[in-house]
Design an enzyme around this catalytic site. Structure first.
Site: not given
Ligand SMILES: Cc1ncc(C[n+]2csc(CCOP(=O)(O)OP(=O)(O)O)c2C)c(N)n1
Lengths: 327, 312
Positions: A35, A64, A86, A134
């Site tokens: 991406e 993905e 990412q 994340h």
């Protein structure tokens, strides 16, 4: 090459970027997919398009699962994809595609095919303020499944290991810790050495205690070792390759020092630290119980900075663990 | 078709007898799909297959002896006994593997199709899957990728009306072909019991792929005559209405085609196929088993020191 990297990249990212440039130049079958890789949003793929064209640098939709297996299919018929993720947690979306497909083809087909894909995890571990989804470092999961898994701690290793990963005939995951990618004070030496998989690096020699440190914690370990230098001689080992692990190098060190502390960014339960300590207990000559410094069991990183930092270890905890292991 | 039928019937017996461990997902009834589609392919084209893959593998030209040898877990099998029924692959023939995960082959095939196109070849990829796979996200993602990148892949949905016990109307909202059209794929639905109409429609779609006109979708209405897996056959468990099965059996693609041939021609084919299957059974039964100490051979391409589970 360097003039294509107009943006000034932090040293660690720059090293990864140089490695991709080098591998793409060396082998036409290498291509990059992910991406926002054409603009090089993470920095890792910066400057690849002007050099190699859009046919070898593919921007994907946010899919993905399909682009991970797309990589498997392309690899099975002769190409060498480098897939950039990412966010480290995106690996959870593609566990099936990596662990259950790419990894298994070689054995299941009786060696008829190999799947030389590189999974480039740009930014694993806490990013301070990116919270629960994340901030994970899921390398233990991939190592458990048998995926060759690398966590370079220095720019020269990032360069040298990524090159080896791309050349490897099997799927390989490369975890680039956020803390290192974002570090402004880490310089890229511009070294050109290829670092083979599976070889640990002894960054500091010492006779009293072995610290195994992974990723950004290699810096933590070196700092602590230095601060304790007047009291104890700490040997610091960076495995670099989490799987396959360099057990021989570790055994040599632990059999010399008799004491072991592991620091890494996994969750405690079934994390990398558990494996290292279990192996040491089974096979090496320990003088005292080993210790590990990890995230707590099943940790989810909270948003507030103080809470995030509470769960991610640093020098203080490592110092305590070393003292405990010296008892 | 007859070869697949006979192969599968023999396998079903061997699975029920326990000679084929793990059992099989019989393809019997669906032969016209694999044969119709694959009759348009060359050795250079690729296929990805499913848990119900023997038909696709044989229709692509794989040697039945080596397929059966694989099912018996021997070194003469394509996968040297490491794959079995659900992973049978003959890479040299472009068979990128049957797959035990529903819907998984579509994205793998899409990657292979990109490489075929990138090489400037006119090779195509066929990804076979069932109606159940239409609910797997990765497959829908693959439609999207294939369409935006205009890749030479034909997605073949074998709608046999059931995903194990789940009826298609309970599992699939809307309509398979219309869904594919939503992604910009050219989509057709054919009678999957009629080998000629499968072959001609697949042929047109494959030609489009070869001419670089983008991916396509073919839905084949078909039916499996036996249960989902040989274990169910063994246990005598069925989920479907016997009248429904009987009515589909009347449309047996092999019987229909046989009616167009002379009795002598049919007898000759039957004889020939029986000989081939007998030979395959002999071949597979006499093939050498792998050495247990090699259980993890081929896990990695090179030397990786894998530690044993017990270190004493
Ligand atoms: C992702 C996934 N979910 C569940 C299963 C278990 N399973 C194997 S075959 C099957 C049914 C598949 O139905 P369909 O795709 O219509 O193919 P068919 O069996 O009818 O040929 C299921 C649920 C699986 N293998 N993979």
């Amino acid at each position: 090459m360097s003039d294509l990297q107009s943006v000034s990249l932090p040293g660690y990212v720059r090293a990864l970027n140089r490695a991709l440039h080098a591998e793409m130049a060396a082998d036409d079958s290498v291509f990059v997919i992910g991406e926002d890789v054409r603009v090089g949003a993470s920095g890792v793929t910066a400057g690849l398009v002007p050099q190699f064209g859009t046919e070898r640098v593919l921007d994907t939709p946010l899919s993905e699962q399909s682009f991970t297996s797309f990589g498997t299919g392309a690899a099975m018929v002769g190409r060498r994809p480098v897939i950039e993720f990412q966010i480290s947690s995106l690996l959870y979306l593609v566990f099936e595609q990596i662990v259950n497909q790419a990894h298994k083809f070689s054995l299941m087909t009786g060696g008829q095919v190999h799947v030389p894909v590189t999974y480039m995890v740009s930014g694993s571990g806490s990013r301070c303020g990116w919270a629960g989804q994340h901030s994970d470092s899921p390398y233990s999961l991939l190592a458990h499944a048998g995926i060759k898994t690398l966590v370079p701690s220095r720019p020269e290793d990032a360069y040298g290991l990524l090159r080896s990963a791309v050349r490897d005939p099997d799927p390989v995951a490369v975890f680039a810790p956020s803390a290192l990618m974002e570090a402004a004070d880490v310089a890229d030496s511009g070294e050109e050495e290829v670092v083979p998989l599976g070889e640990a690096n002894v960054l500091r020699e010492g006779d009293d205690l072995t610290v195994v440190a992974v990723g950004q914690h290699v810096g933590t370990a070196l700092e602590v070792a230095e601060s304790l230098a007047d009291q104890v001689e700490v040997e610091v080992i960076d495995p670099r390759t989490v799987y396959p692990f360099d057990w021989q190098r570790l055994g040599k060190s632990v059999n010399k020092t008799g004491r072991l502390v592991v620091i890494d960014d996994s969750n405690r339960m079934c994390g990398l630290g558990a494996e290292i300590i279990a192996t040491a207990a089974e096979e090496f000559d320990l003088l005292a119980p080993p210790k590990r410094v990890s995230r707590p069991d099943g940790a989810v990183i909270p948003y507030a900075l103080a809470l995030d930092q509470e769960l991610v270890s640093g020098t203080e905890r490592l110092t305590k663990a070393i003292r405990a292991a010296l008892m | 078709m007859k070869l697949i039928r006979e192969f599968e019937e023999r396998c079903l017996e061997m699975a029920i007898a326990g000679e084929i461990i793990g059992g099989i997902h019989p393809y019997i009834g669906q032969e016209a799909v694999a044969v119709g589609v694959c009759s348009n392919l060359t050795e250079r084209d690729f296929i990805t297959s499913t848990h119900r893959g023997h038909g696709h593998v044989l229709a692509k030209g794989a040697d039945p002896r080596r397929l059966l040898a694989e099912l018996l877990g021997t070194l003469e099998g394509f996968n040297k006994g490491r794959g079995g029924s659900m992973h049978a692959a003959d890479i040299e023939l472009g068979i990128l593997g049957a797959n035990g995960i529903v819907g998984a082959g579509g994205a793998i095939g899409t990657g292979a199709a990109w490489v075929a196109k990138d090489r400037g070849s006119s090779d195509v990829v066929i990804s076979f899957f069932g109606d159940g796979a239409m609910s797997q996200g990765v497959l829908l993602e693959a439609f999207n990728l294939a369409a935006i990148w205009s890749l030479p892949v034909l997605f073949v949905c074998e709608n046999n009306m059931y995903a194990t016990s789940l009826k298609v109307e309970s599992g699939l909202a809307g309509n398979a072909a219309r869904r594919a059209e939503g992604f910009g794929l050219v989509a057709r639905t054919v009678d999957g019991m009629d080998v000629e109409s499968v072959a001609s429609t697949a042929g047109e779609l494959i030609e489009r792929c070869r001419e670089n006109k983008g991916p396509a979708f073919l839905e084949c209405s078909t039916y499996r005559f036996f249960e989902h897996h040989s274990i169910l056959e063994q246990l005598g468990v069925g989920f479907r209405d016997p009248d429904e099965i009987a009515s589909w059996r009347k449309r047996d693609p092999i019987l229909s085609l046989g009616k167009q041939l002379s009795d002598a021609a049919v007898a000759e084919i039957d004889e020939d196929v029986k000989g081939k299957i007998d030979e395959a059974v002999d071949f597979a039964r006499n093939a050498a088993p792998p050495d247990p100490k090699d259980a993890l051979m081929y896990l990695y391409s090179g030397e990786v020191a894998v530690r044993p589970g017990v270190i004493l």
